[in-house]
Design a protein around this motif. Sequence first.
Motif, PDB file in Angstrom:
ATOM      1  N   ILE A  85     -15.533 -18.128 -20.707  1.00  0.00           N
ATOM      2  CA  ILE A  85     -16.335 -17.546 -19.625  1.00  0.00           C
ATOM      3  C   ILE A  85     -15.540 -16.403 -19.023  1.00  0.00           C
ATOM      4  CG2 ILE A  85     -15.526 -19.178 -17.842  1.00  0.00           C
ATOM      5  CD1 ILE A  85     -18.438 -18.990 -16.666  1.00  0.00           C
ATOM      6  N   THR A  86     -16.193 -15.294 -18.740  1.00  0.00           N
ATOM      7  CA  THR A  86     -15.494 -14.138 -18.168  1.00  0.00           C
ATOM      8  C   THR A  86     -15.341 -14.351 -16.662  1.00  0.00           C
ATOM      9  OG1 THR A  86     -17.604 -13.021 -17.866  1.00  0.00           O
ATOM     10  CG2 THR A  86     -16.403 -12.551 -19.896  1.00  0.00           C
ATOM     11  N   GLU A  87     -14.120 -14.244 -16.191  1.00  0.00           N
ATOM     12  CA  GLU A  87     -13.833 -14.396 -14.758  1.00  0.00           C
ATOM     13  C   GLU A  87     -12.653 -13.490 -14.429  1.00  0.00           C
ATOM     14  OE1 GLU A  87     -15.619 -15.934 -12.739  1.00  0.00           O
ATOM     15  OE2 GLU A  87     -16.280 -17.896 -13.423  1.00  0.00           O
ATOM     16  N   PRO A  88     -12.666 -12.839 -13.254  1.00  0.00           N
ATOM     17  CA  PRO A  88     -11.556 -11.925 -12.935  1.00  0.00           C
ATOM     18  C   PRO A  88     -10.201 -12.619 -12.809  1.00  0.00           C
ATOM     19  CG  PRO A  88     -13.137 -12.056 -11.106  1.00  0.00           C
ATOM     20  CD  PRO A  88     -13.738 -12.793 -12.260  1.00  0.00           C
ATOM     21  N   TRP A  89     -10.202 -13.931 -12.575  1.00  0.00           N
ATOM     22  CA  TRP A  89      -8.925 -14.652 -12.414  1.00  0.00           C
ATOM     23  C   TRP A  89      -8.516 -15.401 -13.690  1.00  0.00           C
ATOM     24  CZ3 TRP A  89     -13.366 -15.821  -9.573  1.00  0.00           C
ATOM     25  CH2 TRP A  89     -14.112 -16.862 -10.080  1.00  0.00           C
ATOM     26  N   GLU A 128     -11.100 -19.614 -19.357  1.00  0.00           N
ATOM     27  CA  GLU A 128     -11.607 -18.504 -18.542  1.00  0.00           C
ATOM     28  C   GLU A 128     -10.807 -17.277 -18.947  1.00  0.00           C
ATOM     29  OE1 GLU A 128     -12.765 -20.929 -14.489  1.00  0.00           O
ATOM     30  OE2 GLU A 128     -10.786 -20.039 -14.599  1.00  0.00           O
ATOM     31  N   VAL A 129     -11.481 -16.137 -19.089  1.00  0.00           N
ATOM     32  CA  VAL A 129     -10.789 -14.946 -19.581  1.00  0.00           C
ATOM     33  C   VAL A 129     -11.082 -13.746 -18.692  1.00  0.00           C
ATOM     34  CG1 VAL A 129     -12.650 -14.612 -21.280  1.00  0.00           C
ATOM     35  CG2 VAL A 129     -10.514 -13.397 -21.592  1.00  0.00           C
ATOM     36  N   SER A 130     -10.019 -12.977 -18.426  1.00  0.00           N
ATOM     37  CA  SER A 130     -10.146 -11.765 -17.626  1.00  0.00           C
ATOM     38  C   SER A 130      -9.657 -10.578 -18.449  1.00  0.00           C
ATOM     39  CB  SER A 130      -9.272 -11.882 -16.371  1.00  0.00           C
ATOM     40  OG  SER A 130      -9.059 -10.599 -15.803  1.00  0.00           O
ATOM     41  N   ILE A 131     -10.300  -9.425 -18.282  1.00  0.00           N
ATOM     42  CA  ILE A 131      -9.799  -8.242 -18.999  1.00  0.00           C
ATOM     43  C   ILE A 131      -8.909  -7.392 -18.109  1.00  0.00           C
ATOM     44  CG2 ILE A 131     -11.668  -8.180 -20.701  1.00  0.00           C
ATOM     45  CD1 ILE A 131     -12.744  -5.704 -19.074  1.00  0.00           C
ATOM     46  N   GLY A 132      -8.564  -7.858 -16.922  1.00  0.00           N
ATOM     47  CA  GLY A 132      -7.644  -7.094 -16.077  1.00  0.00           C
ATOM     48  C   GLY A 132      -7.860  -7.416 -14.615  1.00  0.00           C
ATOM     49  N   ASP A 133      -6.909  -6.959 -13.811  1.00  0.00           N
ATOM     50  CA  ASP A 133      -6.963  -7.243 -12.380  1.00  0.00           C
ATOM     51  C   ASP A 133      -7.838  -6.248 -11.640  1.00  0.00           C
ATOM     52  OD1 ASP A 133      -5.392  -9.450 -12.685  1.00  0.00           O
ATOM     53  OD2 ASP A 133      -3.517  -8.437 -12.159  1.00  0.00           O
ATOM     54  N   PHE A 134      -9.117  -6.353 -11.882  1.00  0.00           N
ATOM     55  CA  PHE A 134     -10.121  -5.568 -11.159  1.00  0.00           C
ATOM     56  C   PHE A 134     -11.403  -6.369 -11.246  1.00  0.00           C
ATOM     57  CE2 PHE A 134     -11.480  -4.609 -15.363  1.00  0.00           C
ATOM     58  CZ  PHE A 134     -10.324  -4.286 -16.066  1.00  0.00           C
ATOM     59  N   VAL A 135     -12.341  -6.041 -10.371  1.00  0.00           N
ATOM     60  CA  VAL A 135     -13.571  -6.842 -10.337  1.00  0.00           C
ATOM     61  C   VAL A 135     -14.748  -6.048 -10.906  1.00  0.00           C
ATOM     62  CG1 VAL A 135     -15.159  -8.141  -8.879  1.00  0.00           C
ATOM     63  CG2 VAL A 135     -12.718  -8.154  -8.365  1.00  0.00           C
ATOM     64  N   LEU A 136     -15.355  -6.603 -11.931  1.00  0.00           N
ATOM     65  CA  LEU A 136     -16.569  -6.027 -12.515  1.00  0.00           C
ATOM     66  C   LEU A 136     -17.764  -6.693 -11.838  1.00  0.00           C
ATOM     67  CD1 LEU A 136     -15.470  -6.506 -16.237  1.00  0.00           C
ATOM     68  CD2 LEU A 136     -15.512  -4.331 -14.998  1.00  0.00           C
ATOM     69  N   SER A 137     -18.930  -6.056 -11.921  1.00  0.00           N
ATOM     70  CA  SER A 137     -20.094  -6.693 -11.294  1.00  0.00           C
ATOM     71  C   SER A 137     -20.670  -7.787 -12.182  1.00  0.00           C
ATOM     72  CB  SER A 137     -21.149  -5.651 -10.939  1.00  0.00           C
ATOM     73  OG  SER A 137     -21.347  -4.793 -12.021  1.00  0.00           O
ATOM     74  N   GLY A 138     -20.268  -7.799 -13.440  1.00  0.00           N
ATOM     75  CA  GLY A 138     -20.712  -8.861 -14.331  1.00  0.00           C
ATOM     76  C   GLY A 138     -19.785  -8.940 -15.523  1.00  0.00           C
ATOM     77  N   GLY A 139     -19.881 -10.030 -16.271  1.00  0.00           N
ATOM     78  CA  GLY A 139     -18.957 -10.236 -17.389  1.00  0.00           C
ATOM     79  C   GLY A 139     -19.315  -9.476 -18.659  1.00  0.00           C
ATOM     80  N   PRO A 141     -19.385  -6.193 -19.617  1.00  0.00           N
ATOM     81  CA  PRO A 141     -18.389  -5.262 -20.174  1.00  0.00           C
ATOM     82  C   PRO A 141     -17.152  -5.984 -20.697  1.00  0.00           C
ATOM     83  CG  PRO A 141     -19.146  -4.509 -18.018  1.00  0.00           C
ATOM     84  CD  PRO A 141     -19.688  -5.894 -18.208  1.00  0.00           C
ATOM     85  N   ALA A 142     -16.780  -7.082 -20.051  1.00  0.00           N
ATOM     86  CA  ALA A 142     -15.612  -7.847 -20.515  1.00  0.00           C
ATOM     87  C   ALA A 142     -15.901  -8.472 -21.881  1.00  0.00           C
ATOM     88  CB  ALA A 142     -15.251  -8.919 -19.487  1.00  0.00           C
ATOM     89  N   ALA A 143     -17.097  -9.029 -22.042  1.00  0.00           N
ATOM     90  CA  ALA A 143     -17.468  -9.645 -23.333  1.00  0.00           C
ATOM     91  C   ALA A 143     -17.418  -8.607 -24.443  1.00  0.00           C
ATOM     92  CB  ALA A 143     -18.867 -10.249 -23.236  1.00  0.00           C
TER      93      ALA A 143
HETATM   94  N1  ADE Z   1     -15.846 -10.517 -14.150  1.00  0.00           N
HETATM   95  C1  ADE Z   1     -15.608  -9.745 -13.073  1.00  0.00           C
HETATM   96  N2  ADE Z   1     -14.445  -9.098 -13.208  1.00  0.00           N
HETATM   97  C2  ADE Z   1     -13.938  -9.450 -14.413  1.00  0.00           C
HETATM   98  C3  ADE Z   1     -12.749  -9.107 -15.121  1.00  0.00           C
HETATM   99  N3  ADE Z   1     -11.852  -8.259 -14.627  1.00  0.00           N
HETATM  100  N4  ADE Z   1     -12.559  -9.658 -16.324  1.00  0.00           N
HETATM  101  C4  ADE Z   1     -13.451 -10.526 -16.819  1.00  0.00           C
HETATM  102  N5  ADE Z   1     -14.573 -10.889 -16.194  1.00  0.00           N
HETATM  103  C5  ADE Z   1     -14.825 -10.349 -15.010  1.00  0.00           C
END
Ligand code: ADE
Length: 237
Positions: A85-89, A128-139, A141-143
């Motif tokens: 699951i895409t999550e910023p943390w 849980e997977v993050s593509i970096g320390d920033f917040v996207l509005s949805g997962g 782009p990360a997927a």
């Molecule tokens: N959803 C919001 N921000 C994200 C991030 N940086 N990486 C993955 N999923 C996210």
Amino acid sequence: MKKFHILTIFPEFFEGFKNTGIVSKAVKSGLVDINAVNLRDYATDKHRTVDDVVYGGGPGMLLKPEPIFRAYETISKEKKPYVLITEPWGRKFDQEFAYELSKKDEIIIICGRYEGVDERVKSIVDEEVSIGDFVLSGGEPAALVIMDAVIRLIPGVVGDKDSLRVDSFSDGLLGYPNYTRPPVYRGMEVPKVLRSGNHKLIGIWRRWKQIENTYKKRPDLLDKVNLSEKDKIILQN
Ligand code: ADE
């Protein structure tokens, strides 16, 4: 064949990705399958609702558990895919993570939303997977980023001519600079060694440049690399 199932409320987001460049070639030659699953198709009410308000109060809406569980169960009837699951943390996505995922046959990526996902969904999630320390509005782009990095690691997807960039990170060092014709452009010359035809010298020069590039641009990476005695001499100079 590797299979990705993307659980999303915006399946159309992946159309351009599936139909472009290396990824499109990989799909057409049957090396990879990208299945963008519309969570609305798994909603339980006639309005095809996928989100709802937060228990206990708070701003925004959460993705409801039912469509996600129903989609997951439909996909994993025969065998259990690896679930992200895409999550910023989440765990920071990097080349090593991409290699790990390239070994899995079937992967589900649940695209989280900025506001969040019902916590019970985590019971079916492996990581849980993050593509970096920033917040996207949805997962989404990360997927897309995750799939791109993983797909190019599937044997047969990237031909020799496309593999130059694999150098960066694959041995823990950044890549070396490359040049094409013309030999001199606006006064900038292609290093003579690269035009010398001496492959031993070219090899030494490229290794030197890899170490220099890494030292200048990403010195943090040098701590994790196993450098040979010869490499260390380059670094000292
Ligand atoms: N959803 C919001 N921000 C994200 C991030 N940086 N990486 C993955 N999923 C996210």
